[in-house]
Design a protein around this motif. Structure first.
Motif, PDB file in Angstrom:
ATOM      1  N   LEU A  48       0.834  -1.202   0.000  1.00  0.00           N
ATOM      2  CA  LEU A  48       0.000   0.000   0.000  1.00  0.00           C
ATOM      3  C   LEU A  48       0.873   1.258   0.000  1.00  0.00           C
ATOM      4  O   LEU A  48       0.619   2.200  -0.763  1.00  0.00           O
ATOM      5  N   ASP A  49       1.910   1.280   0.817  1.00  0.00           N
ATOM      6  CA  ASP A  49       2.823   2.429   0.852  1.00  0.00           C
ATOM      7  C   ASP A  49       3.463   2.666  -0.508  1.00  0.00           C
ATOM      8  O   ASP A  49       3.563   3.790  -0.974  1.00  0.00           O
ATOM      9  N   THR A  50       3.887   1.590  -1.159  1.00  0.00           N
ATOM     10  CA  THR A  50       4.500   1.679  -2.482  1.00  0.00           C
ATOM     11  C   THR A  50       3.501   2.196  -3.511  1.00  0.00           C
ATOM     12  O   THR A  50       3.822   3.071  -4.325  1.00  0.00           O
ATOM     13  N   LEU A  51       2.289   1.669  -3.472  1.00  0.00           N
ATOM     14  CA  LEU A  51       1.255   2.098  -4.414  1.00  0.00           C
ATOM     15  C   LEU A  51       0.911   3.575  -4.242  1.00  0.00           C
ATOM     16  O   LEU A  51       0.695   4.294  -5.225  1.00  0.00           O
ATOM     17  N   ARG A  52       0.861   4.028  -3.019  1.00  0.00           N
ATOM     18  CA  ARG A  52       0.522   5.430  -2.753  1.00  0.00           C
ATOM     19  C   ARG A  52       1.572   6.392  -3.301  1.00  0.00           C
ATOM     20  O   ARG A  52       1.266   7.548  -3.603  1.00  0.00           O
ATOM     21  N   ARG A  53       2.813   5.932  -3.406  1.00  0.00           N
ATOM     22  CA  ARG A  53       3.891   6.770  -3.939  1.00  0.00           C
ATOM     23  C   ARG A  53       3.915   6.797  -5.465  1.00  0.00           C
ATOM     24  O   ARG A  53       4.600   7.631  -6.048  1.00  0.00           O
ATOM     25  N   ASP A  54       3.193   5.897  -6.102  1.00  0.00           N
ATOM     26  CA  ASP A  54       3.178   5.810  -7.562  1.00  0.00           C
ATOM     27  C   ASP A  54       2.037   6.667  -8.118  1.00  0.00           C
ATOM     28  O   ASP A  54       0.868   6.344  -7.924  1.00  0.00           O
ATOM     29  N   PRO A  55       2.369   7.738  -8.833  1.00  0.00           N
ATOM     30  CA  PRO A  55       1.311   8.621  -9.339  1.00  0.00           C
ATOM     31  C   PRO A  55       0.462   7.990 -10.451  1.00  0.00           C
ATOM     32  O   PRO A  55      -0.615   8.483 -10.757  1.00  0.00           O
TER      33      PRO A  55
END
Length: 88
Positions: A48-55
């Motif tokens: 989730l943290d990784t996905l949130r950083r991906d625009p």
């Protein structure tokens, strides 16, 4: 299940659920189901943290992982709430 990721998941859950910190520490030492959930929480919350950083990521995927993390938290809370009855 990796002991390292389960430990990291436990730490994340202890930060997320401060009222249950002590109980989580005690139960994690003797409850394999809780450790499995800690491991799953680490994997899901890290993703989730990784996905949130991906625009470029679809918001539906982010919501799916948010739901997954929330469901894992609910299961952990249920284990903690039921634990006193099991320990008697």
């Amino acid at each position: 299940m990796s002991t390292g990721t389960a430990q990291k998941g436990l730490w994340k859950l202890m930060l997320k659920l401060p009222a249950l910190r002590g109980q989580l520490q005690i139960l994690s030492a003797r409850n394999a189901s809780l450790l499995t959930l800690c491991d799953a929480f680490h994997d899901a919350s890290s993703t989730l943290d990784t996905l949130r950083r991906d625009p470029n990521v679809d918001n539906a995927i982010i919501r799916e992982y948010e739901t997954l993390c929330s469901e894992i938290e609910d299961e952990v809370i249920a284990i903690c709430l039921l634990a006193p009855n099991k320990l008697r």
